[in-house]
Design a protein around this motif. Structure first.
Motif, PDB file in Angstrom:
ATOM      1  N   HIS A  51       5.731   2.924   1.175  1.00 48.65           N
ATOM      2  CA  HIS A  51       5.560   4.359   0.968  1.00 48.65           C
ATOM      3  C   HIS A  51       6.738   4.890   0.155  1.00 48.65           C
ATOM      4  CE1 HIS A  51       5.067   8.648   2.750  1.00 48.65           C
ATOM      5  NE2 HIS A  51       4.496   8.533   1.560  1.00 48.65           N
ATOM      6  N   PHE A  52       6.556   4.896  -1.157  1.00 53.82           N
ATOM      7  CA  PHE A  52       7.552   5.466  -2.063  1.00 53.82           C
ATOM      8  C   PHE A  52       7.502   6.988  -1.972  1.00 53.82           C
ATOM      9  CE2 PHE A  52       6.942   1.278  -3.798  1.00 53.82           C
ATOM     10  CZ  PHE A  52       8.136   0.946  -4.437  1.00 53.82           C
ATOM     11  N   MET A  53       8.651   7.607  -2.145  1.00 51.51           N
ATOM     12  CA  MET A  53       8.716   9.061  -2.166  1.00 51.51           C
ATOM     13  C   MET A  53       8.678   9.545  -3.619  1.00 51.51           C
ATOM     14  SD  MET A  53       8.858   9.397   1.076  1.00 51.51           S
ATOM     15  CE  MET A  53       8.972   8.066   2.268  1.00 51.51           C
TER      16      MET A  53
ATOM     17  N   VAL B 294      12.608   3.770   0.536  1.00 54.37           N
ATOM     18  CA  VAL B 294      11.171   3.525   0.669  1.00 54.37           C
ATOM     19  C   VAL B 294      10.862   3.276   2.141  1.00 54.37           C
ATOM     20  CG1 VAL B 294       9.245   2.018   0.023  1.00 54.37           C
ATOM     21  CG2 VAL B 294      11.043   2.548  -1.650  1.00 54.37           C
ATOM     22  N   GLU B 295       9.832   3.946   2.651  1.00 54.63           N
ATOM     23  CA  GLU B 295       9.377   3.723   4.017  1.00 54.63           C
ATOM     24  C   GLU B 295       8.461   2.494   4.001  1.00 54.63           C
ATOM     25  OE1 GLU B 295       7.600   6.515   7.603  1.00 54.63           O
ATOM     26  OE2 GLU B 295       6.891   6.858   5.549  1.00 54.63           O
TER      27      GLU B 295
ATOM     28  N   ALA C 179       4.784  20.733  -1.316  1.00 52.63           N
ATOM     29  CA  ALA C 179       3.342  20.502  -1.358  1.00 52.63           C
ATOM     30  C   ALA C 179       2.841  20.470  -2.793  1.00 52.63           C
ATOM     31  CB  ALA C 179       2.617  21.594  -0.567  1.00 52.63           C
ATOM     32  N   ASP C 180       3.336  21.372  -3.628  1.00 54.94           N
ATOM     33  CA  ASP C 180       2.961  21.377  -5.047  1.00 54.94           C
ATOM     34  C   ASP C 180       3.370  20.078  -5.735  1.00 54.94           C
ATOM     35  OD1 ASP C 180       1.766  23.855  -5.022  1.00 54.94           O
ATOM     36  OD2 ASP C 180       3.432  24.915  -5.985  1.00 54.94           O
ATOM     37  N   LEU C 181       4.546  19.562  -5.395  1.00 52.92           N
ATOM     38  CA  LEU C 181       5.025  18.324  -6.005  1.00 52.92           C
ATOM     39  C   LEU C 181       4.159  17.140  -5.584  1.00 52.92           C
ATOM     40  CD1 LEU C 181       7.211  16.796  -7.651  1.00 52.92           C
ATOM     41  CD2 LEU C 181       8.518  16.599  -5.511  1.00 52.92           C
ATOM     42  N   ILE C 182       3.834  17.056  -4.308  1.00 51.35           N
ATOM     43  CA  ILE C 182       2.987  15.964  -3.812  1.00 51.35           C
ATOM     44  C   ILE C 182       1.592  16.044  -4.416  1.00 51.35           C
ATOM     45  CG2 ILE C 182       1.847  15.052  -1.735  1.00 51.35           C
ATOM     46  CD1 ILE C 182       4.324  16.013  -0.166  1.00 51.35           C
TER      47      ILE C 182
ATOM     48  N   ALA D 121       0.846  -1.194   0.000  1.00 50.69           N
ATOM     49  CA  ALA D 121       0.000   0.000   0.000  1.00 50.69           C
ATOM     50  C   ALA D 121       0.881   1.244   0.000  1.00 50.69           C
ATOM     51  CB  ALA D 121      -0.919  -0.004   1.215  1.00 50.69           C
ATOM     52  N   ASN D 122       0.807   2.007  -1.068  1.00 49.21           N
ATOM     53  CA  ASN D 122       1.576   3.243  -1.173  1.00 49.21           C
ATOM     54  C   ASN D 122       0.670   4.412  -0.805  1.00 49.21           C
ATOM     55  OD1 ASN D 122       3.650   5.018  -1.705  1.00 49.21           O
ATOM     56  ND2 ASN D 122       3.355   4.993  -3.923  1.00 49.21           N
TER      57      ASN D 122
END
Length: 283
Positions: free
Chosen positions: A139-141, A150-151, A231-234, A115-116
């Motif tokens: 959790h990929f960045m 990766v978390e 924030a814009d990138l996410i 689950a990402n």
């Protein structure tokens, strides 16, 4: 041995995750609900691979080989022989619940679901299936094909075998891992979302302009980019959804989303993916 990896959700994260696997030799299937979204994803991957080639990327195969290993489909049945599936759909509990239940009828028995998600507890996602022991957080960045770590989130029922399989697979695509226990937002987003939200509050209050807020973090703390550009990138919608999950899960007002953030999302100003957020981008 895993040879086929599925990626569900062809947004920004799905684009990065799918090419990360394909570039390392895995047959990779990218699934989304519309051909239009898949066409945009295909074009984005082609662009990324060409750009990587121009920069002399250390990827072990040519851009054309990456594209040959990728397939695009709107049918979950394309994952019927996948050994590992990374889920990247929008941060909406109902959508994720319906997806996990649909995957249950398609995936092989031993297939692991990574689950990402940005903030939703992995244990809860595992409860939507009959294979909670084979559900784990990956959790990929962003951008997923470039970030080296990766978390990995171990949920309540995640088995040691699932954890071992996940870490081995990530090593096979050149990723390091940090294993953490399950908690809303995990380590990264529990801290990061507070930072982003507070930066947005500062902007809304007129304490400083967006450029100055970000310049302070880049020049003073050595960050690669400031909190507003991050924030814009996410994606501002993803930031909002994540804060809403954290607020609901912890019932702590410190996670209450900024009014300005809600206004931007309501107005379709989502950051890089829409061409405008706190900054303006070429689309």
């Amino acid at each position: 041995m895993i040879t086929h990896v599925g990626v569900v959700g062809a947004g920004t994260m799905g684009v990065g995750v799918s090419q990360a696997f394909a570039a390392r030799g895995f047959r990779t299937t990218l699934v989304d609900t519309s051909d239009e979204t898949l066409d945009r994803a295909r074009a984005a991957i082609v662009r990324d691979r060409r750009f990587a080639g121009m920069l002399g990327s250390a990827s072990p195969c040519a851009p054309q080989e990456v594209m040959e290993r990728l397939s695009f489909t709107t049918k979950l049945e394309g994952l019927a022989d996948a050994g590992f599936v990374v889920e990247n759909v929008t941060e909406n509990m109902e959508i994720k619940r319906d997806l996990y239940r649909a995957l249950e009828d398609v995936l092989p028995g031993e297939c692991v679901i990574g689950a990402n998600t940005s903030a939703i507890p992995i244990t809860r996602l595992g409860s939507f299936t009959r294979r909670a022991d084979r559900v784990i957080g990956t959790h990929f960045m962003n951008p997923a094909h470039l970030k080296p770590l990766v978390e990995v989130i171990r949920a309540l029922h995640t088995s040691e075998r699932t954890l071992r399989t996940t870490l081995e697979l990530l090593r096979a695509i050149g990723k390091d891992s940090a294993v953490v226990e399950d908690s809303p937002g995990f380590v990264t987003n529990r801290v990061l979302m507070l930072t982003l939200n507070e930066a947005i509050c500062l902007l809304d209050e007129g304490v400083a302009a967006a450029e100055e807020i970000d310049r302070l973090f880049v020049r003073c703390f050595g960050h690669a980019m400031g909190p507003l550009a991050t924030a814009d990138l996410i994606g501002l919608d993803t930031v909002l959804y994540s804060l809403e999950v954290l607020l609901r899960e912890f019932n702590d007002p410190k996670y209450r989303p900024s009014t300005l953030l809600r206004r931007y999302v309501d107005g379709g100003l989502l950051g890089r993916k829409s061409g405008r957020g706190f900054f303006t981008y070429d689309t």
